[in-house]
Design a protein around this motif. Structure first.
Motif, PDB file in Angstrom:
ATOM      1  N   ASP A   1      -0.560   1.113   6.106  1.00 26.24           N
ATOM      2  CA  ASP A   1      -0.911  -0.068   5.322  1.00 26.24           C
ATOM      3  C   ASP A   1      -2.181   0.188   4.522  1.00 26.24           C
ATOM      4  O   ASP A   1      -3.003   1.042   4.896  1.00 26.24           O
TER       5      ASP A   1
ATOM      6  N   HIS B   1      -5.180  -2.139   2.130  1.00 29.94           N
ATOM      7  CA  HIS B   1      -5.665  -3.374   1.473  1.00 29.94           C
ATOM      8  C   HIS B   1      -6.853  -3.010   0.596  1.00 29.94           C
ATOM      9  O   HIS B   1      -7.646  -2.128   0.938  1.00 29.94           O
TER      10      HIS B   1
ATOM     11  N   HIS C   1      -1.994  -4.441  10.882  1.00 26.44           N
ATOM     12  CA  HIS C   1      -0.719  -4.412  10.153  1.00 26.44           C
ATOM     13  C   HIS C   1       0.009  -3.081  10.382  1.00 26.44           C
ATOM     14  O   HIS C   1       1.233  -3.060  10.554  1.00 26.44           O
TER      15      HIS C   1
HETATM   16 MG    MG Z   1      -1.015  -5.382   5.162  1.00 27.97          MG
END
Ligand code: MG
Length: 380
Positions: free
Chosen positions: A231, A233, A265
């Motif tokens: 993941d 961000h 995540h």
């Molecule tokens: Mg995420």
């Protein structure tokens, strides 16, 4: 060439095992006890013929088996006799015969081979294990009467192997009731070589034995899965980031629909991955306003719940956070504790570590944080 046959004695009623159906027909790890037993003997090339001795009530249970099936008698001895007689009637009776209890489905190939090897140099060979526990004689009131000497004592197992002609003659001559065929052989002065038995080759007798056999057979085909998650961000305005459930004060924040916990995540996606069940985006669509600003703990708990529903246990979590700043190391112990609390995985099975990308790429330029995670699931 030496001809070897096997007689599988499956005529017992097995009432001590409970459950109504005789134990040899009950299911363990998806198959009948007898099917597991037969598999072990079918896998030995030296065994040319297998005879199954069954009870007259159990005809329907054996109708689909390719082996010769004969009716048993009133006692175990009588059942074995019927099996031996069936071999006498065959075109070429065997030179050697193995006699095995159907209720020992965990008999291994190695054990059968040991008995056959023992028969090469002896008139009879049978597996057994030395008694290692202390032995007592107890009285009717359940108190110890006396200690017993265990030296030279063995726990007998099957298959027991014999020269066919000699065990046939021994059975014909035997009077009384014998616990096994070695007792019959012994009465006829046949010398029996003891070969090493196997703790797993136990006779299924009680309901607890079924559970133990099931566990061993399932263990042989254990369902172990790994899953990975990744993941990213991006940084935006803010004064803190949340990583693996821990809030870290920072000059910027991570952007995302939820709380943007990139570590959690990745771990959540790893669990969905191992289950073969989609990803966070499918279970919690970003288009759904109810997940706006949501604590990522909700997602992780959901993934853990799915694993539990399918009888999987998470046995380890390994998560790597990739960024130049903030420093992860000082917060890693808190992150591990937080993950342990959410997932119910022991903290010593959780790893949170960090790396930079040597100032290369988007993480190197400080544009965002990436995370990768690997988890393992084991079916309970
Ligand atoms: Mg995420």
């Amino acid at each position: 060439m030496t001809k070897t046959a096997a007689i599988i004695v499956a005529a017992g009623r097995g009432e001590r095992a409970g459950g109504g159906t005789p134990k040899q027909w009950r299911i363990i790890a998806g198959r009948r006890v007898l099917d597991w037993t037969l598999d072990a003997f079918r896998a030995i090339p030296e065994i040319g013929e297998i005879i199954i001795v069954h009870h007259s009530n159990d005809l329907s249970h054996v109708s689909n088996l390719p082996e010769l099936c004969v009716l048993g008698g009133e006692t175990r001895d009588a059942s074995v006799r019927n099996g031996l007689d069936a071999l006498v009637r065959s075109d070429t009776p065997p030179d050697r015969v193995l006699i095995h209890d159907a209720a020992r489905p965990l008999v291994s190939r190695d054990l059968i081979i040991r008995v056959l090897k023992g028969l090469d140099d002896n008139d009879a060979a049978a597996p057994a294990l030395p008694v290692v526990d202390a032995l007592w004689r107890g009285n009717a009131a359940g108190h110890v009467d006396s200690a017993q000497d265990r030296s030279g004592l063995y726990r007998a197992q099957t298959p027991q192997g014999f020269r066919f002609a000699s065990i046939l003659a021994a059975h014909e001559a035997f009077v009384g009731i014998a616990a096994d065929d070695v007792e019959v052989a012994n009465a006829a002065d046949i010398d029996v070589q003891i070969v090493l038995g196997d703790e797993n080759n136990f006779k299924i007798t009680t309901p607890a034995d079924f559970a133990r056999a099931e566990q061993i057979l399932r263990g042989a085909e254990m369902d172990v899965r790994t899953g990975n998650g990744f993941d990213v961000h991006r940084f935006g305005d803010g004064d803190h980031v949340i990583l693996c459930g821990v809030t870290i004060p920072y000059a910027r924040g991570l952007q995302g629909h939820s709380d943007a916990d990139v570590g959690m995540h990745a771990i959540t996606d790893a669990i969905y991955g191992a289950l073969g069940d989609g990803d966070i985006g499918q279970h919690f669509p970003p288009s759904d306003p109810q997940w706006k600003g949501a604590a990522s703990e909700i997602f992780l708990k959901h993934a853990c719940g799915l694993a539990e529903q399918r009888s999987f246990k998470i046995t380890n979590i390994d998560c790597t956070l990739i960024c130049e700043t903030p420093k992860i190391g000082p917060h890693a112990p808190d992150m591990k504790s937080k993950l342990a609390e959410i997932t119910q995985v022991n903290v010593d099975r959780i790893s949170v570590k960090a790396t930079t990308s040597e100032r290369l790429g988007f993480t190197g330029r400080g544009e965002g944080i990436a995370s990768i995670a690997t988890i393992t699931l084991v079916q309970a």
